[in-house]
Scaffold this motif. Sequence first.
Motif, PDB file in Angstrom:
ATOM      1  N   GLU A   1      -1.222   1.673   7.558  1.00  0.00           N
ATOM      2  CA  GLU A   1      -0.218   1.015   8.410  1.00  0.00           C
ATOM      3  C   GLU A   1      -0.871  -0.100   9.221  1.00  0.00           C
ATOM      4  O   GLU A   1      -2.002   0.029   9.677  1.00  0.00           O
TER       5      GLU A   1
ATOM      6  N   VAL B   1       7.964   0.245   3.101  1.00  0.00           N
ATOM      7  CA  VAL B   1       7.698   0.764   1.760  1.00  0.00           C
ATOM      8  C   VAL B   1       7.875  -0.317   0.707  1.00  0.00           C
ATOM      9  O   VAL B   1       7.170  -0.350  -0.308  1.00  0.00           O
TER      10      VAL B   1
ATOM     11  N   LEU C   1       4.646  -2.191  -0.415  1.00  0.00           N
ATOM     12  CA  LEU C   1       3.493  -1.499  -0.989  1.00  0.00           C
ATOM     13  C   LEU C   1       3.140  -2.103  -2.343  1.00  0.00           C
ATOM     14  O   LEU C   1       3.994  -2.166  -3.235  1.00  0.00           O
TER      15      LEU C   1
ATOM     16  N   VAL D   1      -1.603   6.395   0.044  1.00  0.00           N
ATOM     17  CA  VAL D   1      -0.846   5.803   1.145  1.00  0.00           C
ATOM     18  C   VAL D   1      -1.019   6.689   2.368  1.00  0.00           C
ATOM     19  O   VAL D   1      -0.722   7.888   2.327  1.00  0.00           O
TER      20      VAL D   1
ATOM     21  N   VAL E   1       0.169   7.425   6.214  1.00  0.00           N
ATOM     22  CA  VAL E   1       1.359   7.123   7.011  1.00  0.00           C
ATOM     23  C   VAL E   1       1.489   8.142   8.140  1.00  0.00           C
ATOM     24  O   VAL E   1       1.066   9.297   8.018  1.00  0.00           O
TER      25      VAL E   1
ATOM     26  N   ARG F   1      13.651   5.550   3.920  1.00  0.00           N
ATOM     27  CA  ARG F   1      12.291   5.112   3.586  1.00  0.00           C
ATOM     28  C   ARG F   1      11.419   6.292   3.181  1.00  0.00           C
ATOM     29  O   ARG F   1      10.515   6.146   2.354  1.00  0.00           O
ATOM     30  N   ARG F   2      11.662   7.458   3.755  1.00  0.00           N
ATOM     31  CA  ARG F   2      10.919   8.640   3.323  1.00  0.00           C
ATOM     32  C   ARG F   2      11.199   8.924   1.846  1.00  0.00           C
ATOM     33  O   ARG F   2      10.266   9.182   1.066  1.00  0.00           O
TER      34      ARG F   2
ATOM     35  N   LEU G   1       9.540   6.242  -0.250  1.00  0.00           N
ATOM     36  CA  LEU G   1       8.084   6.393  -0.344  1.00  0.00           C
ATOM     37  C   LEU G   1       7.718   7.486  -1.347  1.00  0.00           C
ATOM     38  O   LEU G   1       6.795   7.312  -2.166  1.00  0.00           O
TER      39      LEU G   1
ATOM     40  N   TRP H   1       8.371   6.127  -4.778  1.00  0.00           N
ATOM     41  CA  TRP H   1       7.354   5.129  -5.115  1.00  0.00           C
ATOM     42  C   TRP H   1       6.060   5.820  -5.556  1.00  0.00           C
ATOM     43  O   TRP H   1       5.462   5.461  -6.573  1.00  0.00           O
TER      44      TRP H   1
ATOM     45  N   ILE I   1       0.106  10.745  -0.971  1.00  0.00           N
ATOM     46  CA  ILE I   1       0.475  10.350   0.389  1.00  0.00           C
ATOM     47  C   ILE I   1      -0.267  11.238   1.372  1.00  0.00           C
ATOM     48  O   ILE I   1      -0.313  12.466   1.203  1.00  0.00           O
TER      49      ILE I   1
END
Length: 490
Positions: free
Chosen positions: A222, A252, A255, A262, A264, A280-281, A284, A287, A295
């Motif tokens: 971040e 996100v 990225l 990642v 976070v 976004r969770r 992510l 992704w 993650i």
Amino acid sequence: MVPVFPFDFTLPRDTGGLAQALHRVLRDAVLDGRLPAGSPLPSTRTAAQALGLSRNTVVAAYDLLVAEGYVLPRSGARSVVAPIATRRAGSKAAGGSSVLTQAWQTERIVPLWRAPQMGPDAARTLPERNFRLGVPDHRPFPHAVWRRLTARSLREWSRSPFGYPPTEGLPALREAIAKHLGFSRAVACEARDVVVTSGAQQAFDLLARLLVTPGRTQVAVEEPGYPPLRAAFAAAGAVLVPVPVDDEGLRVDQLPDTVRVVSVTPSHQSPTGAALSLHRRAALLDWARARHAVILEDDYDGEFRFGARPLDALQTLDRDGIVFYIGTFSKCMFPSLRKGFVVSPPWARDALLAVKHCADSHCDTITQSALAAFIHEGHLARHVRRMRALYAARRQVLLEGLQRELAAWLRPIPSEAGLHMAARIVDTAHTDAIVNAMRRCLPGAQTSAEYSMASGPPWALSFGYGTVDAEAIVPALRRMRRALQVQGGS
């Protein structure tokens, strides 16, 4: 003392014997070049008379120099200094090391640490009650309970055979952590998934060793973000990829596809305080799943939540074993406890234990046992409830004070968790004045620039409310407002 050597010295007489003391003085003189190579030493008889020593003492000192190669004996003539490399006294730099030695030492240090961006918290002199981030209040902690549990743990330890405890942590503590996470954060795990660490910082270091191939693995961090985590991954050889954050947390959509790890802070972004939004969770996790990435979820102060029901942890939403969940007891209890943990996906558990065993075979038994009892007996849950109410009151005072006293300069960033909140600078033309006023009036508060990889002016300020009393917050904000008005920062 009649001078018989080309330099003056006073022989110390309380350092383990006169012969050894004379040997050290002469050896240092050879190394420093005060006794040049080839120069003859005075005879043992002459030196003994001049120094007021017995001849046997001087003979013993000379014999030591000969044995070590500093002096060459000559039959029928005086001994001479051997031709060895010297460190010239004139080349010494400040601190006593020669310039040559300093250069050599610098070359041996990995470049990352020669001028580290993040070092030990420069122990700024702060008042006890301040706006520093990430420090809990020690006054309401149940000290008597902790002393009792620690004493009991010590008694139990003293009656057991000495040995190495499990690398992954005591079974009782791992079970306690798993139950605590299930209750407080809806994190689904079992004791076997938990690896106890010496704080979250060791967890970062272990995961960096586990997941990074030096020079190849790209790790998204971040921006701004937590500097010690970046340092751990940079030291492991990761290619750091800064990804911006906004009021909904990590972007996100920015990225790169080449990232494989990642990092976070979804519950309470460090340092902005923003929470990663639900969509976004999900994005992510999708992704990472599509790219076979992992993650690292750092939930450093998620126990303290205010307002609406908190969003589920990424680990709770994870169905594919791609999230490493990292926690610490530094915020909900006290930093010097040095206890954190990793909830590992099953596929990585054995490898993570191998890394932990190599780096640090085990955490200490006594505090692990006391912490397990503290959790099992309900003391942690009660303490968190009590502190949540206390911090909620301080947070509300700080939020209202920012909106009332500093609205012309700062706009609070939405945040409903943790021990700090942040505010954006409204007009960057006044950044210098705002930061200067903050330094003087709100000791311990920090700027976004202190958490950023990129150079440039800060765009936000962060204020901790872990130790500052509620009644002291508004007066401090008013002092900052008056300072800005005097500076013309409006």
